[in-house]
Design a protein around this motif. Structure first.
Motif, PDB file in Angstrom:
ATOM      1  N   VAL A  99       7.113  -7.322  -3.718  1.00  0.00           N
ATOM      2  CA  VAL A  99       7.452  -7.074  -2.883  1.00  0.00           C
ATOM      3  C   VAL A  99       7.613  -8.032  -1.729  1.00  0.00           C
ATOM      4  N   VAL A 100       7.469  -9.961  -1.827  1.00  0.00           N
ATOM      5  CA  VAL A 100       7.944 -10.651  -1.042  1.00  0.00           C
ATOM      6  C   VAL A 100       9.007 -11.037  -0.873  1.00  0.00           C
ATOM      7  N   LYS A 101       9.529 -11.170  -2.544  1.00  0.00           N
ATOM      8  CA  LYS A 101      10.432 -11.404  -2.997  1.00  0.00           C
ATOM      9  C   LYS A 101      11.573 -11.387  -2.398  1.00  0.00           C
ATOM     10  N   GLY A 102      11.805  -9.892  -2.166  1.00  0.00           N
ATOM     11  CA  GLY A 102      12.687  -8.831  -1.889  1.00  0.00           C
ATOM     12  C   GLY A 102      12.818  -8.576  -0.422  1.00  0.00           C
ATOM     13  N   TRP A 103      11.265  -8.727   0.590  1.00  0.00           N
ATOM     14  CA  TRP A 103      11.463  -9.130   1.815  1.00  0.00           C
ATOM     15  C   TRP A 103      11.914 -10.203   2.431  1.00  0.00           C
ATOM     16  N   SER A 104      11.840 -11.244   1.692  1.00  0.00           N
ATOM     17  CA  SER A 104      11.443 -12.796   2.405  1.00  0.00           C
ATOM     18  C   SER A 104      13.457 -12.760   1.982  1.00  0.00           C
ATOM     19  N   VAL A 105      14.163 -12.159   1.263  1.00  0.00           N
ATOM     20  CA  VAL A 105      15.677 -12.840   0.866  1.00  0.00           C
ATOM     21  C   VAL A 105      16.405 -11.813   2.572  1.00  0.00           C
ATOM     22  N   GLN A 106      15.700 -10.615   2.057  1.00  0.00           N
ATOM     23  CA  GLN A 106      16.578  -9.790   3.366  1.00  0.00           C
ATOM     24  C   GLN A 106      16.027 -10.593   4.879  1.00  0.00           C
ATOM     25  N   ARG A 107      14.899 -11.132   4.895  1.00  0.00           N
ATOM     26  CA  ARG A 107      15.191 -11.829   6.360  1.00  0.00           C
ATOM     27  C   ARG A 107      15.987 -12.630   6.284  1.00  0.00           C
ATOM     28  N   ALA A 108      15.939 -13.431   5.361  1.00  0.00           N
ATOM     29  CA  ALA A 108      17.226 -14.733   4.732  1.00  0.00           C
ATOM     30  C   ALA A 108      18.289 -14.491   5.684  1.00  0.00           C
ATOM     31  N   ALA A 109      18.880 -13.363   5.139  1.00  0.00           N
ATOM     32  CA  ALA A 109      20.649 -12.187   5.483  1.00  0.00           C
ATOM     33  C   ALA A 109      20.041 -11.842   6.786  1.00  0.00           C
ATOM     34  N   ARG A 110      19.231 -12.011   7.329  1.00  0.00           N
ATOM     35  CA  ARG A 110      19.602 -11.579   8.944  1.00  0.00           C
ATOM     36  C   ARG A 110      19.647 -12.359   9.553  1.00  0.00           C
ATOM     37  N   LEU A 111      18.596 -13.820   9.252  1.00  0.00           N
ATOM     38  CA  LEU A 111      19.214 -15.552   9.768  1.00  0.00           C
ATOM     39  C   LEU A 111      20.438 -15.905  10.022  1.00  0.00           C
ATOM     40  N   LEU A 112      21.174 -14.934   9.305  1.00  0.00           N
ATOM     41  CA  LEU A 112      22.458 -15.361   8.777  1.00  0.00           C
ATOM     42  C   LEU A 112      23.165 -14.544   9.560  1.00  0.00           C
TER      43      LEU A 112
ATOM     44  N   GLU B  11       0.331  -1.401  -0.044  1.00  0.00           N
ATOM     45  CA  GLU B  11      -0.123  -0.423   0.047  1.00  0.00           C
ATOM     46  C   GLU B  11       0.639   1.173   0.104  1.00  0.00           C
ATOM     47  N   GLU B  12       2.279   1.368   0.491  1.00  0.00           N
ATOM     48  CA  GLU B  12       3.059   2.255   0.866  1.00  0.00           C
ATOM     49  C   GLU B  12       3.245   2.641  -0.821  1.00  0.00           C
ATOM     50  N   TYR B  13       3.670   1.657  -1.513  1.00  0.00           N
ATOM     51  CA  TYR B  13       4.135   1.699  -2.725  1.00  0.00           C
ATOM     52  C   TYR B  13       2.722   1.762  -3.291  1.00  0.00           C
ATOM     53  N   ARG B  14       2.498   1.395  -4.134  1.00  0.00           N
ATOM     54  CA  ARG B  14       0.901   2.198  -4.031  1.00  0.00           C
ATOM     55  C   ARG B  14       0.228   3.785  -4.292  1.00  0.00           C
ATOM     56  N   VAL B  15       0.694   3.527  -2.978  1.00  0.00           N
ATOM     57  CA  VAL B  15       0.254   5.256  -2.746  1.00  0.00           C
ATOM     58  C   VAL B  15       1.173   6.123  -3.652  1.00  0.00           C
ATOM     59  N   ALA B  16       2.779   5.976  -3.457  1.00  0.00           N
ATOM     60  CA  ALA B  16       4.040   7.001  -3.548  1.00  0.00           C
ATOM     61  C   ALA B  16       4.217   6.738  -5.187  1.00  0.00           C
ATOM     62  N   THR B  17       3.046   5.988  -6.084  1.00  0.00           N
ATOM     63  CA  THR B  17       3.525   5.725  -6.752  1.00  0.00           C
ATOM     64  C   THR B  17       2.066   6.508  -7.825  1.00  0.00           C
ATOM     65  N   GLY B  18       1.188   6.336  -7.014  1.00  0.00           N
ATOM     66  CA  GLY B  18       0.004   7.023  -7.809  1.00  0.00           C
ATOM     67  C   GLY B  18      -0.673   5.701  -8.517  1.00  0.00           C
ATOM     68  N   GLY B  19      -0.297   4.161  -7.709  1.00  0.00           N
ATOM     69  CA  GLY B  19      -1.011   3.877  -8.715  1.00  0.00           C
ATOM     70  C   GLY B  19      -0.269   2.622  -9.329  1.00  0.00           C
ATOM     71  N   ALA B  20       0.737   3.018 -10.084  1.00  0.00           N
ATOM     72  CA  ALA B  20       1.300   2.515 -11.121  1.00  0.00           C
ATOM     73  C   ALA B  20       1.611   1.527 -10.366  1.00  0.00           C
ATOM     74  N   PHE B  21       2.057   1.130  -9.196  1.00  0.00           N
ATOM     75  CA  PHE B  21       2.583   0.292  -9.049  1.00  0.00           C
ATOM     76  C   PHE B  21       1.141  -0.092  -7.734  1.00  0.00           C
ATOM     77  N   ASP B  22       0.355  -1.286  -7.879  1.00  0.00           N
ATOM     78  CA  ASP B  22      -0.446  -2.002  -6.949  1.00  0.00           C
ATOM     79  C   ASP B  22      -0.203  -3.775  -7.524  1.00  0.00           C
ATOM     80  N   VAL B  23      -0.791  -3.984  -5.921  1.00  0.00           N
ATOM     81  CA  VAL B  23      -1.054  -5.799  -6.459  1.00  0.00           C
ATOM     82  C   VAL B  23      -1.995  -5.924  -5.985  1.00  0.00           C
ATOM     83  N   ARG B  24      -3.238  -5.478  -6.673  1.00  0.00           N
ATOM     84  CA  ARG B  24      -4.679  -5.576  -6.845  1.00  0.00           C
ATOM     85  C   ARG B  24      -5.617  -4.619  -8.095  1.00  0.00           C
ATOM     86  N   LEU B  25      -4.564  -5.735  -9.657  1.00  0.00           N
ATOM     87  CA  LEU B  25      -4.890  -4.991 -10.314  1.00  0.00           C
ATOM     88  C   LEU B  25      -6.484  -5.930 -10.533  1.00  0.00           C
ATOM     89  N   PRO B  26      -7.167  -4.823 -12.084  1.00  0.00           N
ATOM     90  CA  PRO B  26      -8.100  -5.310 -11.364  1.00  0.00           C
ATOM     91  C   PRO B  26      -8.635  -6.578 -12.503  1.00  0.00           C
TER      92      PRO B  26
END
Length: 246
Positions: free
Chosen positions: A98-111, A74-89
């Motif tokens: 979002v999940v890819k980068g977020w999850s891999v960064q979390r994996a790095a934190r495990l290390l 939602e943060e990025y949907r608002v920041a891009t004026g709707g260009a980035f949207d994970v709920r397309l019609p």
């Protein structure tokens, strides 16, 4: 140590250069990524994302991890004026960008929590490194056997959004059509959560996305625009030529 597994639809490569690697550290990384795939994939009918999309869960009932991911969406949907949207019609909920980068960064934190200080985690070409410097190559968008940039990275992350692997898979949420104006866009940032999401959101914005990405705190940008021109921020950490992609 070096280990590669196919997770979440792409190869994930982990290289650890610490002299001593705690037992189970690498196992924890890949177990987490497999868990993410089960919980957040829109292509698995039993995932939390799919259940939310079908109305079997309410937003109040989702776990804290998915709530965090949806807040970022939602943060990025608002920041891009709707260009980035994970709920397309006409399409289901798909937070993978979002999940890819977020999850891999979390994996790095495990290390790092396991005491490791020098490693490179490469998830389908998006990379987070600890320690350094590491040399990371950015693939040329038109020639698969060539690099368009080589980076020197220390305690940083890099992500690229482009057409060359999956075609026009990034849509402009304002129009519902494939994003235009850019051939590839690479972002270097302190975390892969930031780098990956900004790269995708900026690509969805098209040509205007380069300036938008450059304005995001902590981000350096290298973009190949349609027609072959290159735009880059002054702080983009380019090294000399001749390195091999991590």
């Amino acid at each position: 140590m070096h280990r590669v597994e196919h997770v979440m639809g792409f190869p994930v490569s982990l290289r650890i250069d610490d002299e001593r690697v705690p037992e189970g550290a690498a196992d924890a990384v890949f177990a987490w990524l497999r868990e993410v795939d089960e919980r957040f994939s829109p292509f698995k009918s039993g995932s939390e994302v799919s259940r939310l999309d079908r109305g079997e869960l309410s937003l109040a009932e989702v776990g804290t991890d998915l709530a965090e991911v949806l807040d970022l969406c939602e943060e990025y949907r608002v920041a891009t004026g709707g260009a980035f949207d994970v709920r397309l019609p006409g399409r289901g909920l798909d937070p993978c960008a979002v999940v890819k980068g977020w999850s891999v960064q979390r994996a790095a934190r495990l290390l790092t929590d396991a005491g490791l200080r020098r490693f490179c985690l490469n998830a389908g070409g998006d990379v987070v490194v600890s320690g350094g410097p590491w040399r990371v190559g950015v693939r040329h968008p038109e020639f698969a056997d060539k690099l368009c940039a080589v980076l020197d990275l220390t305690d940083a992350a890099v992500a690229t959004s482009a057409r060359y692997e999956r075609g026009d898979h990034i849509l402009d949420g304002r129009t519902g059509r494939p994003a235009t104006g850019l051939t590839s866009l690479t972002v270097v940032a302190p975390t892969l959560t930031l780098a990956d999401t900004v790269a995708t959101a900026a690509f969805a914005l098209g040509a205007e996305g380069v300036e938008w990405a450059a304005s995001r705190a902590g981000c350096e940008v290298y973009a190949v625009v349609t027609g072959g021109g290159v735009l880059r921020t002054p702080g983009f950490p380019t090294a000399g030529a001749g390195a091999v992609a991590a």
